[in-house]
Design a protein around this motif. Structure first.
Motif, PDB file in Angstrom:
ATOM      1  N   ALA A 134       3.979   4.470   8.161  1.00 22.20           N
ATOM      2  CA  ALA A 134       4.744   4.917   6.997  1.00 22.20           C
ATOM      3  C   ALA A 134       4.833   6.437   6.982  1.00 22.20           C
ATOM      4  O   ALA A 134       4.048   7.136   7.632  1.00 22.20           O
ATOM      5  CB  ALA A 134       4.100   4.417   5.710  1.00 22.20           C
ATOM      6  N   VAL A 135       5.795   6.919   6.219  1.00 26.12           N
ATOM      7  CA  VAL A 135       5.924   8.347   5.923  1.00 26.12           C
ATOM      8  C   VAL A 135       5.961   8.516   4.418  1.00 26.12           C
ATOM      9  O   VAL A 135       6.675   7.798   3.712  1.00 26.12           O
ATOM     10  CB  VAL A 135       7.192   8.960   6.548  1.00 26.12           C
ATOM     11  N   LEU A 136       5.176   9.451   3.924  1.00 27.99           N
ATOM     12  CA  LEU A 136       5.232   9.896   2.540  1.00 27.99           C
ATOM     13  C   LEU A 136       5.691  11.342   2.545  1.00 27.99           C
ATOM     14  O   LEU A 136       5.204  12.141   3.350  1.00 27.99           O
ATOM     15  CB  LEU A 136       3.863   9.786   1.872  1.00 27.99           C
ATOM     16  N   SER A 137       6.606  11.685   1.656  1.00 27.25           N
ATOM     17  CA  SER A 137       7.164  13.036   1.684  1.00 27.25           C
ATOM     18  C   SER A 137       7.432  13.556   0.281  1.00 27.25           C
ATOM     19  O   SER A 137       8.019  12.863  -0.552  1.00 27.25           O
ATOM     20  CB  SER A 137       8.470  13.050   2.490  1.00 27.25           C
TER      21      SER A 137
ATOM     22  N   TYR B 175       5.534  10.815  -4.299  1.00 29.56           N
ATOM     23  CA  TYR B 175       6.238  11.140  -3.057  1.00 29.56           C
ATOM     24  C   TYR B 175       7.310  10.086  -2.756  1.00 29.56           C
ATOM     25  O   TYR B 175       7.255   8.961  -3.229  1.00 29.56           O
ATOM     26  CB  TYR B 175       5.254  11.182  -1.884  1.00 29.56           C
ATOM     27  N   HIS B 176       8.283  10.486  -1.932  1.00 29.56           N
ATOM     28  CA  HIS B 176       9.239   9.548  -1.357  1.00 29.56           C
ATOM     29  C   HIS B 176       8.537   8.781  -0.238  1.00 29.56           C
ATOM     30  O   HIS B 176       7.539   9.243   0.320  1.00 29.56           O
ATOM     31  CB  HIS B 176      10.452  10.293  -0.800  1.00 29.56           C
ATOM     32  N   LEU B 177       9.086   7.597   0.125  1.00 23.89           N
ATOM     33  CA  LEU B 177       8.434   6.799   1.154  1.00 23.89           C
ATOM     34  C   LEU B 177       9.430   6.178   2.119  1.00 23.89           C
ATOM     35  O   LEU B 177      10.595   5.962   1.797  1.00 23.89           O
ATOM     36  CB  LEU B 177       7.588   5.690   0.514  1.00 23.89           C
ATOM     37  N   ALA B 178       8.930   5.911   3.316  1.00 20.29           N
ATOM     38  CA  ALA B 178       9.635   5.092   4.313  1.00 20.29           C
ATOM     39  C   ALA B 178       8.578   4.281   5.036  1.00 20.29           C
ATOM     40  O   ALA B 178       7.449   4.750   5.220  1.00 20.29           O
ATOM     41  CB  ALA B 178      10.412   5.961   5.295  1.00 20.29           C
ATOM     42  N   TYR B 179       8.954   3.067   5.463  1.00 21.42           N
ATOM     43  CA  TYR B 179       7.982   2.166   6.070  1.00 21.42           C
ATOM     44  C   TYR B 179       8.555   1.547   7.333  1.00 21.42           C
ATOM     45  O   TYR B 179       9.747   1.216   7.388  1.00 21.42           O
ATOM     46  CB  TYR B 179       7.599   1.056   5.091  1.00 21.42           C
ATOM     47  N   GLY B 180       7.716   1.402   8.345  1.00 21.47           N
ATOM     48  CA  GLY B 180       8.107   0.729   9.577  1.00 21.47           C
ATOM     49  C   GLY B 180       7.187  -0.448   9.832  1.00 21.47           C
ATOM     50  O   GLY B 180       5.998  -0.261  10.121  1.00 21.47           O
ATOM     51  N   ALA B 181       7.720  -1.663   9.730  1.00 24.90           N
ATOM     52  CA  ALA B 181       6.913  -2.872   9.939  1.00 24.90           C
ATOM     53  C   ALA B 181       6.882  -3.221  11.423  1.00 24.90           C
ATOM     54  O   ALA B 181       7.913  -3.538  12.013  1.00 24.90           O
ATOM     55  CB  ALA B 181       7.491  -4.033   9.143  1.00 24.90           C
TER      56      ALA B 181
ATOM     57  N   GLN C 179       0.802  -1.217   0.000  1.00 22.89           N
ATOM     58  CA  GLN C 179       0.000   0.000   0.000  1.00 22.89           C
ATOM     59  C   GLN C 179       0.839   1.272   0.000  1.00 22.89           C
ATOM     60  O   GLN C 179       0.485   2.250  -0.667  1.00 22.89           O
ATOM     61  CB  GLN C 179      -0.953  -0.018   1.198  1.00 22.89           C
ATOM     62  N   VAL C 180       1.937   1.280   0.745  1.00 20.09           N
ATOM     63  CA  VAL C 180       2.731   2.508   0.797  1.00 20.09           C
ATOM     64  C   VAL C 180       3.394   2.775  -0.542  1.00 20.09           C
ATOM     65  O   VAL C 180       3.505   3.931  -0.979  1.00 20.09           O
ATOM     66  CB  VAL C 180       3.752   2.467   1.954  1.00 20.09           C
ATOM     67  N   ALA C 181       3.831   1.727  -1.239  1.00 24.22           N
ATOM     68  CA  ALA C 181       4.430   1.911  -2.562  1.00 24.22           C
ATOM     69  C   ALA C 181       3.388   2.427  -3.551  1.00 24.22           C
ATOM     70  O   ALA C 181       3.686   3.299  -4.386  1.00 24.22           O
ATOM     71  CB  ALA C 181       5.036   0.610  -3.059  1.00 24.22           C
ATOM     72  N   GLU C 182       2.163   1.895  -3.465  1.00 25.85           N
ATOM     73  CA  GLU C 182       1.102   2.357  -4.365  1.00 25.85           C
ATOM     74  C   GLU C 182       0.771   3.828  -4.124  1.00 25.85           C
ATOM     75  O   GLU C 182       0.601   4.599  -5.067  1.00 25.85           O
ATOM     76  CB  GLU C 182      -0.149   1.504  -4.177  1.00 25.85           C
ATOM     77  N   LEU C 183       0.679   4.203  -2.853  1.00 24.82           N
ATOM     78  CA  LEU C 183       0.387   5.600  -2.541  1.00 24.82           C
ATOM     79  C   LEU C 183       1.513   6.516  -3.001  1.00 24.82           C
ATOM     80  O   LEU C 183       1.269   7.601  -3.546  1.00 24.82           O
ATOM     81  CB  LEU C 183       0.151   5.760  -1.038  1.00 24.82           C
ATOM     82  N   ALA C 184       2.753   6.096  -2.784  1.00 21.84           N
ATOM     83  CA  ALA C 184       3.900   6.907  -3.191  1.00 21.84           C
ATOM     84  C   ALA C 184       3.910   7.102  -4.708  1.00 21.84           C
ATOM     85  O   ALA C 184       4.176   8.211  -5.205  1.00 21.84           O
ATOM     86  CB  ALA C 184       5.204   6.259  -2.721  1.00 21.84           C
ATOM     87  N   ARG C 185       3.615   6.048  -5.458  1.00 22.28           N
ATOM     88  CA  ARG C 185       3.570   6.170  -6.922  1.00 22.28           C
ATOM     89  C   ARG C 185       2.458   7.111  -7.359  1.00 22.28           C
ATOM     90  O   ARG C 185       2.641   7.949  -8.251  1.00 22.28           O
ATOM     91  CB  ARG C 185       3.361   4.789  -7.554  1.00 22.28           C
ATOM     92  N   SER C 186       1.297   6.963  -6.736  1.00 23.94           N
ATOM     93  CA  SER C 186       0.159   7.793  -7.111  1.00 23.94           C
ATOM     94  C   SER C 186       0.412   9.272  -6.851  1.00 23.94           C
ATOM     95  O   SER C 186       0.022  10.132  -7.645  1.00 23.94           O
ATOM     96  CB  SER C 186      -1.091   7.330  -6.350  1.00 23.94           C
TER      97      SER C 186
END
Length: 252
Positions: free
Chosen positions: A99-102, A74-80, A64-71
């Motif tokens: 996650a962070v989107l920036s 934005y840059h992304l970082a994820y914490g599992a 999901q974070v990769a999909e949002l970043a592409r849409s």
């Protein structure tokens, strides 16, 4: 709005948003609806909670974070915070967390697990450094325990210790605690709660379709001053939480 750098000072709009793995109050999984909320908010930095990464069928096994970043671009970082074995050989690990989107470059990221009592869900503190036009802004995102007050109190203390005197810094998240609780009172001893700049004080953020509790916050640490805060309500069915949008002045 875009950040404006003037004598090592920048203005930035940030958003804290529990996206409920993209499922709205209507029971529909719609990640593009989440992206639309973020895009329309104008936020340059977004802290997300309840984000799936190949987790299970509820989010169609997507990242999901990769999909949002592409849409969003934005840059992304994820914490599992939950990290399970792959569902099939050679498949990605099943993860759930924050996650962070920036819009601005992310220069480093680290996730730290927080205290957890037996039987409770693992929670964490995602720490991301963002290059805000030459100012290194420390962004922290968390999602505290839902059911155990004891865990939340321990976790809030850990958050204070982990962030320490780091600055300039912001803390975003779903804290599962209302203003006046021990957890929020402790955080307010070291951070500025953005809700305090709003006439009338905190506004309910949950549940999105009939808000009654304020449990989502944007905290400002050393070197950061909140000047505006409010809710993004254009699509309240997008998640079970309403996102919190704050305008902050950051000093380098």
């Amino acid at each position: 709005m875009d950040s404006r750098l003037d004598s090592a000072e920048a203005t930035v709009d940030v958003l804290s948003f529990n996206i409920h793995h993209g499922e709205g109050t209507d029971g529909v999984l719609d990640l593009e609806r989440i992206a639309r909320v973020i895009r329309r908010s104008g936020a340059e930095i977004v802290g997300l909670q309840e984000v799936d990464r190949h987790f299970d069928g509820r989010s169609q096994w997507n990242d999901q974070v990769a999909e949002l970043a592409r849409s969003l671009g934005y840059h992304l970082a994820y914490g599992a915070n939950i990290d399970l074995e792959p569902a099939a050989p050679a498949a990605p690990r099943c993860q759930y967390g924050t996650a962070v989107l920036s819009r601005h470059p992310i220069t480093r990221a680290r996730n730290t697990h927080l205290f957890r009592s037996p039987g409770e869900e693992q929670r964490g503190l995602l720490h991301v450094e963002i290059d805000l036009g030459g100012i290194p802004l420390q962004v922290f995102v968390t999602h505290l325990e839902l059911f155990s007050e004891i865990d939340r109190i321990r976790q809030s203390e850990e958050v204070v210790e982990l962030i320490g005197g780091t600055g300039p810094a912001i803390l975003l998240g779903d804290f599962n605690a209302a203003p006046g609780t021990s957890e929020i009172t402790r955080l307010r001893t070291v951070f500025t709660d953005s809700w305090t700049v709003l006439d009338g004080g905190p506004v309910a953020t949950f549940p999105a379709d009939a808000p009654r509790d304020c449990i989502d916050y944007v905290f400002a640490g050393r070197g950061v001053t909140p000047v505006r805060v409010g809710l993004v309500t254009e699509e309240p069915v997008a998640s079970d939480h309403l996102p919190v949008l704050a305008r902050l002045v950051v000093s380098g």
